[in-house]
Scaffold this active site. Structure first.
Site, PDB file in Angstrom:
ATOM      1  N   ASN A  10      59.666  37.958  35.568  1.00 38.28           N
ATOM      2  CA  ASN A  10      58.284  37.545  35.829  1.00 38.28           C
ATOM      3  C   ASN A  10      58.299  36.025  35.964  1.00 38.28           C
ATOM      4  O   ASN A  10      58.455  35.315  34.983  1.00 38.28           O
ATOM      5  CB  ASN A  10      57.417  37.997  34.638  1.00 38.28           C
ATOM      6  CG  ASN A  10      55.999  37.441  34.695  1.00 38.28           C
ATOM      7  OD1 ASN A  10      55.580  36.885  35.712  1.00 38.28           O
ATOM      8  ND2 ASN A  10      55.267  37.591  33.606  1.00 38.28           N
ATOM      9  N   LYS A  12      55.940  34.079  36.710  1.00 38.80           N
ATOM     10  CA  LYS A  12      54.683  33.432  36.297  1.00 38.80           C
ATOM     11  C   LYS A  12      54.267  32.372  37.349  1.00 38.80           C
ATOM     12  O   LYS A  12      54.525  32.570  38.527  1.00 38.80           O
ATOM     13  CB  LYS A  12      54.819  32.849  34.882  1.00 38.80           C
ATOM     14  CG  LYS A  12      55.316  33.910  33.890  1.00 38.80           C
ATOM     15  CD  LYS A  12      55.218  33.496  32.452  1.00 38.80           C
ATOM     16  CE  LYS A  12      55.682  34.637  31.567  1.00 38.80           C
ATOM     17  NZ  LYS A  12      55.579  34.343  30.152  1.00 38.80           N
ATOM     18  N   HIS A  93      49.140  41.533  31.439  1.00 29.67           N
ATOM     19  CA  HIS A  93      49.977  40.561  30.718  1.00 29.67           C
ATOM     20  C   HIS A  93      49.093  39.756  29.759  1.00 29.67           C
ATOM     21  O   HIS A  93      47.949  39.442  30.079  1.00 29.67           O
ATOM     22  CB  HIS A  93      50.679  39.634  31.718  1.00 29.67           C
ATOM     23  CG  HIS A  93      51.742  38.811  31.070  1.00 29.67           C
ATOM     24  ND1 HIS A  93      51.450  37.707  30.304  1.00 29.67           N
ATOM     25  CD2 HIS A  93      53.088  38.963  31.026  1.00 29.67           C
ATOM     26  CE1 HIS A  93      52.584  37.201  29.828  1.00 29.67           C
ATOM     27  NE2 HIS A  93      53.590  37.944  30.247  1.00 29.67           N
ATOM     28  N   GLU A  95      49.003  36.750  29.044  1.00 31.94           N
ATOM     29  CA  GLU A  95      48.485  35.482  29.593  1.00 31.94           C
ATOM     30  C   GLU A  95      47.265  35.735  30.479  1.00 31.94           C
ATOM     31  O   GLU A  95      46.347  34.901  30.538  1.00 31.94           O
ATOM     32  CB  GLU A  95      49.608  34.750  30.351  1.00 31.94           C
ATOM     33  CG  GLU A  95      50.611  34.169  29.360  1.00 31.94           C
ATOM     34  CD  GLU A  95      52.013  34.008  29.892  1.00 31.94           C
ATOM     35  OE1 GLU A  95      52.229  34.100  31.120  1.00 31.94           O
ATOM     36  OE2 GLU A  95      52.932  33.802  29.069  1.00 31.94           O
ATOM     37  N   GLU A 164      55.251  43.545  24.658  1.00 32.79           N
ATOM     38  CA  GLU A 164      55.555  42.121  24.526  1.00 32.79           C
ATOM     39  C   GLU A 164      54.714  41.519  23.399  1.00 32.79           C
ATOM     40  O   GLU A 164      53.549  41.154  23.624  1.00 32.79           O
ATOM     41  CB  GLU A 164      55.208  41.378  25.821  1.00 32.79           C
ATOM     42  CG  GLU A 164      55.926  41.882  27.041  1.00 32.79           C
ATOM     43  CD  GLU A 164      55.913  40.845  28.143  1.00 32.79           C
ATOM     44  OE1 GLU A 164      56.995  40.408  28.542  1.00 32.79           O
ATOM     45  OE2 GLU A 164      54.818  40.457  28.588  1.00 32.79           O
ATOM     46  N   GLY A 170      57.891  33.212  25.198  1.00 25.57           N
ATOM     47  CA  GLY A 170      58.135  31.791  25.455  1.00 25.57           C
ATOM     48  C   GLY A 170      58.381  30.970  24.198  1.00 25.57           C
ATOM     49  O   GLY A 170      58.349  29.748  24.226  1.00 25.57           O
ATOM     50  N   SER A 210      61.001  36.320  25.010  1.00 23.29           N
ATOM     51  CA  SER A 210      62.206  35.518  24.727  1.00 23.29           C
ATOM     52  C   SER A 210      63.509  36.300  24.868  1.00 23.29           C
ATOM     53  O   SER A 210      64.454  36.086  24.101  1.00 23.29           O
ATOM     54  CB  SER A 210      62.111  34.873  23.339  1.00 23.29           C
ATOM     55  OG  SER A 210      61.007  33.985  23.290  1.00 23.29           O
TER      56      SER A 210
HETATM   57  P1  PGA Z   1      59.495  34.930  28.105  1.00 26.24           P
HETATM   58  O1  PGA Z   1      58.245  35.675  28.793  1.00 26.24           O
HETATM   59  O2  PGA Z   1      60.728  35.725  28.477  1.00 26.24           O
HETATM   60  O3  PGA Z   1      59.483  33.557  28.711  1.00 26.24           O
HETATM   61  O4  PGA Z   1      59.258  34.937  26.642  1.00 26.24           O
HETATM   62  C1  PGA Z   1      58.173  37.066  28.796  1.00 26.24           C
HETATM   63  C2  PGA Z   1      56.921  37.511  29.497  1.00 26.24           C
HETATM   64  O5  PGA Z   1      55.869  36.879  29.318  1.00 26.24           O
HETATM   65  O6  PGA Z   1      56.942  38.501  30.254  1.00 26.24           O
END
Ligand code: PGA
Length: 253
Positions: A10, A12, A93, A95, A164, A170, A210
């Site tokens: 992803n 983003k 997601h 976010e 997640e 992150g 992560s």
């Molecule tokens: P990350 O993000 O691997 O940077 O922690 C995962 C995600 O939001 O899908």
């Protein structure tokens, strides 16, 4: 991992056309790991370009609007991303939930319209640290799924769930193998109950938060884990492919 592992990047809000070389590198390498299903969700602006470059990997979008075409300035719907070459869409997601106040009901509407447009769907769920510390992670995540899972469209083999935990995204922190396994088992039980065991068996449950080359093998070796949704580490072909390799090794355990 019992089934073919699914590793999804992803990107983003990252990536200009300069990133096409990373997409090409990921695509070429994916051809050497056919036991792993590899996919990337670039920003809307790159979907068509990555689709044209890619021979092996799946291309998806990171969101779509729930409606048909019309007067919605700045929005992009499911049939538009499908037309650009996307085969799947990531929905719900954390976010999107946070930055755009997306509710489970809205996410459900997006899922129905994405399935209707012929797309596969990766539905994300996950709890905050506060919710986990309060001992409510499982009931919270199952509540998200109960409210968002499709009712009108048969998901058949087009649905994937991504668990997640928000506090792991992150941050460099990951959930323990035991916590991941327990949550994935709870999600599986809900899928069995909602769709019946035959359809549920086709739904892979990914872990995200992560995931990096150095922890991928351990996470992906958890039997309940069907793959990974990868943010930061998917922006470099080298790191992302380290995770694909981890998946192919975990498969052999
Ligand atoms: P990350 O993000 O691997 O940077 O922690 C995962 C995600 O939001 O899908």
């Amino acid at each position: 991992m019992a089934e073919r592992p699914y590793i999804v990047g992803n990107w983003k809000m990252n990536g200009t056309r300069a990133m096409l070389s990373e997409a090409r590198a990921i695509d070429r390498a994916a051809q050497r790991y056919m036991k792993v299903e590899v996919a990337v969700a670039p920003p809307y602006t790159l979907i068509h370009a990555v689709h044209k470059e890619a021979e092996q990997i799946g291309i998806g979008a990171q969101d779509c609007h729930s409606g048909a075409e019309g007067a919605h300035t700045g929005d992009i719907n499911a049939s538009m991303v499908a037309d650009a070459g996307a085969k799947f869409v990531i929905l719900g997601h954390s976010e999107r939930r946070q930055d755009h106040a997306e509710t489970n009901e809205l996410i459900n509407a997006k899922i129905e319209s994405a399935l209707e447009a012929g797309l596969r769907v990766i539905l994300c769920c996950g709890e905050s640290l506060e919710t986990r510390d309060a001992g409510e992670a499982e009931s919270f995540v199952l509540g998200q799924l109960r409210a968002a899972l499709p009712i009108f469209q048969d998901p058949a083999d087009r649905l994937t769930i991504a668990y997640e935990p928000i506090w792991a995204i992150g941050t460099g922190r990951t959930a323990t193998a035991e916590d991941i396994a327990a949550m994935h088992r709870a999600i599986r039980a809900l899928l069995d109950e909602t769709f019946g065991e035959d359809v549920s068996a086709k739904v892979r449950i990914l872990y995200g938060g992560s995931v990096k080359p150095d922890n991928a093998r351990e996470i992906l070796a958890v039997p309940e884990v069907g793959g990974a949704l990868v943010g930061g580490a998917s922006l470099s072909a080298e790191n992302f492919l380290g995770i694909v390799v981890g998946a192919s090794e975990a498969e052999e355990v």
